[in-house]
Design an enzyme around this catalytic site. Structure first.
Site, PDB file in Angstrom:
ATOM      1  N   HIS A 429       0.795  -1.226   0.000  1.00 46.92           N
ATOM      2  CA  HIS A 429       0.000   0.000   0.000  1.00 46.92           C
ATOM      3  C   HIS A 429       0.829   1.279   0.000  1.00 46.92           C
ATOM      4  O   HIS A 429       0.250   2.360   0.053  1.00 46.92           O
ATOM      5  CB  HIS A 429      -0.926   0.035   1.214  1.00 46.92           C
ATOM      6  CG  HIS A 429      -2.143  -0.819   1.076  1.00 46.92           C
ATOM      7  ND1 HIS A 429      -3.287  -0.404   0.430  1.00 46.92           N
ATOM      8  CD2 HIS A 429      -2.389  -2.078   1.495  1.00 46.92           C
ATOM      9  CE1 HIS A 429      -4.188  -1.363   0.456  1.00 46.92           C
ATOM     10  NE2 HIS A 429      -3.676  -2.396   1.106  1.00 46.92           N
ATOM     11  N   LYS A 622      -9.012  13.555   5.079  1.00 46.34           N
ATOM     12  CA  LYS A 622      -8.191  12.347   5.073  1.00 46.34           C
ATOM     13  C   LYS A 622      -7.161  12.454   6.187  1.00 46.34           C
ATOM     14  O   LYS A 622      -7.039  13.497   6.840  1.00 46.34           O
ATOM     15  CB  LYS A 622      -7.506  12.159   3.720  1.00 46.34           C
ATOM     16  CG  LYS A 622      -6.722  13.368   3.217  1.00 46.34           C
ATOM     17  CD  LYS A 622      -6.233  13.133   1.791  1.00 46.34           C
ATOM     18  CE  LYS A 622      -7.380  13.228   0.819  1.00 46.34           C
ATOM     19  NZ  LYS A 622      -7.282  12.340  -0.318  1.00 46.34           N
ATOM     20  N   ARG A 623      -6.453  11.367   6.407  1.00 52.16           N
ATOM     21  CA  ARG A 623      -5.395  11.346   7.420  1.00 52.16           C
ATOM     22  C   ARG A 623      -4.443  12.525   7.186  1.00 52.16           C
ATOM     23  O   ARG A 623      -4.068  12.817   6.056  1.00 52.16           O
ATOM     24  CB  ARG A 623      -4.654  10.012   7.311  1.00 52.16           C
ATOM     25  CG  ARG A 623      -3.512   9.808   8.254  1.00 52.16           C
ATOM     26  CD  ARG A 623      -3.085   8.336   8.223  1.00 52.16           C
ATOM     27  NE  ARG A 623      -2.799   7.867   6.880  1.00 52.16           N
ATOM     28  CZ  ARG A 623      -1.576   7.796   6.360  1.00 52.16           C
ATOM     29  NH1 ARG A 623      -0.517   8.209   7.061  1.00 52.16           N
ATOM     30  NH2 ARG A 623      -1.375   7.319   5.150  1.00 52.16           N
ATOM     31  N   LYS A 628       0.260  14.193   1.957  1.00 53.74           N
ATOM     32  CA  LYS A 628      -1.100  14.498   1.494  1.00 53.74           C
ATOM     33  C   LYS A 628      -1.318  16.006   1.350  1.00 53.74           C
ATOM     34  O   LYS A 628      -2.318  16.440   0.779  1.00 53.74           O
ATOM     35  CB  LYS A 628      -2.128  13.884   2.447  1.00 53.74           C
ATOM     36  CG  LYS A 628      -2.114  12.353   2.429  1.00 53.74           C
ATOM     37  CD  LYS A 628      -3.126  11.765   3.378  1.00 53.74           C
ATOM     38  CE  LYS A 628      -3.064  10.246   3.418  1.00 53.74           C
ATOM     39  NZ  LYS A 628      -3.583   9.601   2.209  1.00 53.74           N
ATOM     40  N   THR A 733      -8.881   6.094  -1.839  1.00 52.55           N
ATOM     41  CA  THR A 733     -10.250   5.649  -2.130  1.00 52.55           C
ATOM     42  C   THR A 733     -11.262   6.756  -1.872  1.00 52.55           C
ATOM     43  O   THR A 733     -12.359   6.713  -2.405  1.00 52.55           O
ATOM     44  CB  THR A 733     -10.632   4.415  -1.282  1.00 52.55           C
ATOM     45  OG1 THR A 733     -10.403   4.689   0.103  1.00 52.55           O
ATOM     46  CG2 THR A 733      -9.827   3.195  -1.694  1.00 52.55           C
ATOM     47  N   LYS A 737     -14.968   7.880  -3.757  1.00 52.63           N
ATOM     48  CA  LYS A 737     -16.237   8.134  -3.064  1.00 52.63           C
ATOM     49  C   LYS A 737     -16.809   9.498  -3.441  1.00 52.63           C
ATOM     50  O   LYS A 737     -18.011   9.627  -3.672  1.00 52.63           O
ATOM     51  CB  LYS A 737     -16.022   8.035  -1.550  1.00 52.63           C
ATOM     52  CG  LYS A 737     -15.615   6.656  -1.062  1.00 52.63           C
ATOM     53  CD  LYS A 737     -15.021   6.701   0.329  1.00 52.63           C
ATOM     54  CE  LYS A 737     -14.323   5.396   0.679  1.00 52.63           C
ATOM     55  NZ  LYS A 737     -13.447   5.508   1.848  1.00 52.63           N
TER      56      LYS A 737
END
Length: 891
Positions: A429, A622-623, A628, A733, A737
């Site tokens: 991952h 998100k985290r 990110k 992901t 969504k």
């Protein structure tokens, strides 16, 4: 690389004395003569046997088959309102001791949930009975996280009983939506890894594949995020304080798990050892049924909870040593208290390693116990079991299965290795070096001495094979060795998983290509490219469309003609035929606007911030992590705020109002990520209180992000940001969504963004930033040069350094990481094109018809990103299993 002398590396001596758990002492008496807990129903010879240290007596089985019992268990509980009401009332009165005068919404939820659970458990029994009967091959999906969210509403939709339960609850004075809100999210995961696992188990059930998830039952989850003075503060997530209707305790399914101790070599076998230890805990199973939509099949997630098999020490208690009396119990229970305990300390690392081994050992023992019931030889285990490792956390399952097969079952090394490698497959991952799990050899050798030896042998035999294939290439041997020659030596878990599996997959096309060209490049050369495949992630349309966005789902059903699209997402392509239907387009936008109003109310309730649902909703949830790039987002917000402050009131009236929404948790030991949260909240405090700006710009940080929060946030987005540095996000992901709910992506050319763009058309997505193959060149340049930042980025820096958002010294390290720390994640490189992409978003949003067209087309072309497609590919290309719908069972 250390020289290996037969079994153990010469640098790591074989343990010859017993190790002890920190804070836990070996018992004063040998295990064989410890007193055993008494079952008070026993008396006479059975009690004497137990007191003498004999085995527990076996529970008796029925002497005959009762046809009425079988007929009842194979007949579905009636679905009429009267039966449902009787069931709910029975649980209210008999399970929770409520009367009409004492009933409240919490107990109405619990009674309704237990009523639904009765139906699920009946189907669960029938599913597993049928799969056992036909000898079906099962897949076992091992994941340290399962972010399943709430279950009640999902189960009602799967059973097709939502209206009936709404009627029953209405009769007793409650609204179904209020009852649904009584359920707490299961604190069994944190981010995309756990949510992917939950979607995959859902798809296995809905697609009729025999499959179980395996994980841990965390008492407090990772943590509950609270925001105090703008900072993240971690508190325990006490989600199990109330009864959990969706788990079924299985005290009959309990396995011993050893730690520490020493080894005794078997004189009759070179590779067989006896592992002796007095530090033995019990892993007890809790089963969580996973309902299948449109099928009677029910999947399962089996979670392990740790407890001690040592008795409460009454003698110590009576002597006043209260801590000593319960020390073993506490030491055991903490193993499954918290997800991802902070590993910034040595004790934290040891706790996480023991946690992972408990998970792996109990799971391997359980899989083999189920297999033994078939009576087939162990050589056929791969014909009945496929084990998927969801990232490296379950990798200890490889040496654990080898240990059981060799030491307990008496198989030769070669036979055990053949079985193991044909059973396991591995999903990678990440490519981030800091996320590549490694364990210090001395620590692993102390806690799991037998497994360290097995890992040494796996490595030795693998390197010997490579040496024969590529003689004299010592550099290659060093690069692929499972044991990293550092100080101390480290076990590379990704390499162990790769060597121990028959298939290795990435989770997006670009990610799979990158890992074949980087971390697994040499393994591809050695083991062949066919072993390394891509399986692009997917998400469940049941949860992420049908449940969380009912208005949009109703519109899709209207176009398709029925709800079959929920299990066959290819049918949503029919939405393309609605583009010229003015009435449909109007209702489509009305559904989006309703979702935005719901989110605006949620924001007001959770943060106290009032936002306009007429604004553009700009979402990044998100985290929190540097790669990110939430930091780049908040820098752009600061720059936007600066521009607005330079405008006249008349000019601001022509701007597109925007609400910028953040949510996500930072790991408890991740200081930089927590400072980013502080900066976001500091900016929000200033911007939201600026009366000049008003509703033109609002900034919101929603605390304690969860599946339930996502179900409110995602359907309401206009744009969502997926802006990781190119080549760092494996897939993602949440991007899927958002698009499945009619949102538009603003993102980098990274992860699944690329494939989403290919499917929906690049005109439906706003790309920016450098490309993956350019990243290293930029990093090299920035490492040795300090170019002046773009004027827009410099403006954001200046506002921070002028104390506009509080003490600038708090945030200076974030700026320094960009200006003096090499800007590893290339914020300064991508910022100019990022600002231009925002301008393009605003121009498109001003054209309402164009925006609605983008929204409809995005949903219509997203069929590829259903987790059902992902699971079908795994089933056919990795697991070699077939759908097995439950037949002839009366349901």
């Amino acid at each position: 690389m250390s020289q290996n002398t037969g079994y153990f590396s010469s640098s790591i001596p074989l343990n010859t004395v017993k190790a002890t758990t920190p804070g836990v002492h070996e018992a004063d008496v040998p295990p064989a003569v410890r007193p055993t807990s008494l079952k008070r129903v026993l008396s006479g010879p059975a009690l004497k046997t137990m007191l003498a240290g004999g085995a527990h007596s076996q529970a008796k089985t029925p002497s005959k088959d009762d046809s009425e019992f079988r007929d009842y268990s194979h007949s579905e509980i009636s679905r009429d309102v009267a039966t449902i009401k009787n069931s709910v009332v029975m649980h209210l009165t008999a399970t929770f001791l409520r009367t009409p005068a004492s009933i409240d919404s919490a107990h109405a939820y619990l009674a309704s949930a237990f009523s639904v659970r009765d139906r699920l458990l009946q189907r669960w029994n029938l599913t597993n009975e049928y799969h056992d009967k036909i000898g079906a091959k099962r897949v076992y999906y091992m994941s340290l996280e399962f972010l399943i969210g709430r279950t009640f509403d999902n189960a009602l939709l799967a059973l097709g009983l939502r209206q009936e339960y709404a009627k029953v609850l209405g009769d007793v004075g409650f609204c179904l939506e209020d009852i649904i809100d009584e359920e707490r999210d299961a604190a069994l995961g944190n981010g995309g890894l756990g949510r992917l696992a939950a979607c995959y188990v859902d798809s296995m059930a809905c697609s009729n594949y025999p499959g179980w998830g395996y994980g841990l039952r965390y008492k407090y989850g990772m943590f509950q995020q609270q925001i105090l003075n703008g900072y993240q503060v971690e508190a325990p997530d006490c989600w199990l304080d109330s009864p959990n209707p969706w788990e079924f305790p299985r005290p009959d399914v309990t396995y011993p798990v050893k730690f520490y101790g020493h080894l005794v070599r078997d004189p009759h076998s070179e590779h067989r050892f006896k592992w002796e230890s007095n530090v033995v805990y019990d892993a007890m199973a809790f089963d969580v049924p996973v309902p299948g939509y449109g099928t009677t099949n029910v999947g399962n997630i089996r979670l392990w909870s740790c407890k001690t098999n040592t008795l409460f020490d009454l003698n110590k208690f009576n002597s006043g040593d209260y801590q000593g009396a319960t020390g073993g119990q506490v030491a055991a229970q903490i193993l499954t208290d918290v997800l991802y305990p902070n590993d910034n300390t040595s004790d934290g690392k040891e706790l996480r390693l023991r946690q992972e081994y408990l998970f792996c050992s109990a799971t391997m023992q359980d899989i083999l116990a189920r297999f033994r019931k078939t009576g087939r030889p162990l050589s056929e285990l791969p014909d009945l079991a496929a084990i998927q490792l969801n990232d490296t956390h379950p990798t200890l399952g490889v040496p654990e299965l080898m240990r059981i097969l060799i030491d307990d079952e008496g198989l030769s090394w070669d036979d055990a290795w053949d079985i193991t490698t044909r059973t396991f497959a591995f999903t990678n991952h990440t490519i981030l070096p800091e996320a590549m799990e490694k364990w210090p050899v001395p620590m692993l050798d102390k806690i799991l001495p037998r497994h360290m030896g097995i890992i040494y042998d796996i490595n030795l035999f693998f390197l010997q094979k490579v040496e024969r294939q590529f003689p004299g290439d010592r550099e290659l041997l060093s690069k692929i060795s499972i044991i990293e020659e550092s100080n101390p030596q480290q076990v590379r878990m990704a390499f162990l998983a790769c060597v121990g599996s028959h298939k290795v997959n990435g989770v997006a096309a670009i990610h799979s290509d990158i890992i074949k060209q980087s971390i697994f490049k040499d393994f591809v050369r050695i083991q062949g490219e066919a072993k390394f495949i891509n399986k692009t992630n997917g998400v469940s349309p049941r949860r992420w469309m049908n449940e969380c966005n009912p208005d949009m789902s109703d519109l899709i059903t209207e176009v398709v003609g029925d709800r079959s699209w929920v299990n066959d997402l290819t049918k949503v392509k029919q939405l393309e035929g609605t583009l010229t239907d003015a009435s449909f387009r109007e209702r489509w936008w009305a559904a989006k606007q309703k979702n935005k109003e719901r989110l605006a109310e949620y924001i007001l309730t959770t943060t106290g911030i009032k936002v306009s649902a007429r604004a553009l909703f700009d979402v990044q949830v998100k985290r929190i992590h540097e790669y990110k790039r939430q930091l780049m987002n908040i820098f752009s917000v600061i720059y936007r705020y600066h521009l607005l402050k330079q405008m006249s009131p008349e000019q601001r009236e022509h701007e597109v109002p925007r609400v910028v929404i953040f949510a996500g948790k930072a790991a408890s030991g991740y200081w930089v990520a927590k400072q980013v949260i502080k900066l976001i909240n500091s900016v929000a405090e200033v911007v939201n209180s600026d009366e000049e700006i008003g509703d033109v710009l609002k900034v919101v940080f929603i605390p304690d992000y969860s599946v339930t929060a996502a179900e409110v946030i995602i359907p309401a987005s206009d744009i969502s940001q997926h802006i990781s540095t190119a080549g760092t996000e494996a897939s993602g992901t949440s991007n899927m969504k958002f698009v499945l709910n009619g949102g538009i992506i603003l993102g980098t050319v990274d992860g699944a963004n690329i494939e989403i763009g290919e499917e929906i058309g690049e005109e439906q997505i706003f790309f920016f930033g450098c490309l993956a193959h350019e990243v290293e060149d930029f990093r090299h340049y920035l490492r040795f040069n300090q170019p002046k930042p773009d004027s827009a980025l410099q403006t954001a820096f200046d506002m921070i350094q002028r104390n506009t958002f509080g003490d600038a010294q708090l945030f200076q390290p974030l700026i320094d990481a960009i200006m003096r720390g090499g800007d590893v994640y290339l914020l300064s490189v991508d910022f100019p094109s990022y600002i231009e992409a925002h301008k393009a978003v605003e121009e498109a949003y001003r054209n309402h018809d164009e925006w609605v067209t983008k929204s409809i087309l995005s949903v219509a072309r997203m069929a590829k990103f259903s987790s059902d497609r992902s699971i079908q590919e795994y089933a056919e290309e990795v697991w070699n299993i077939e759908p097995q719908p439950v037949l002839n069972c009366g349901l």
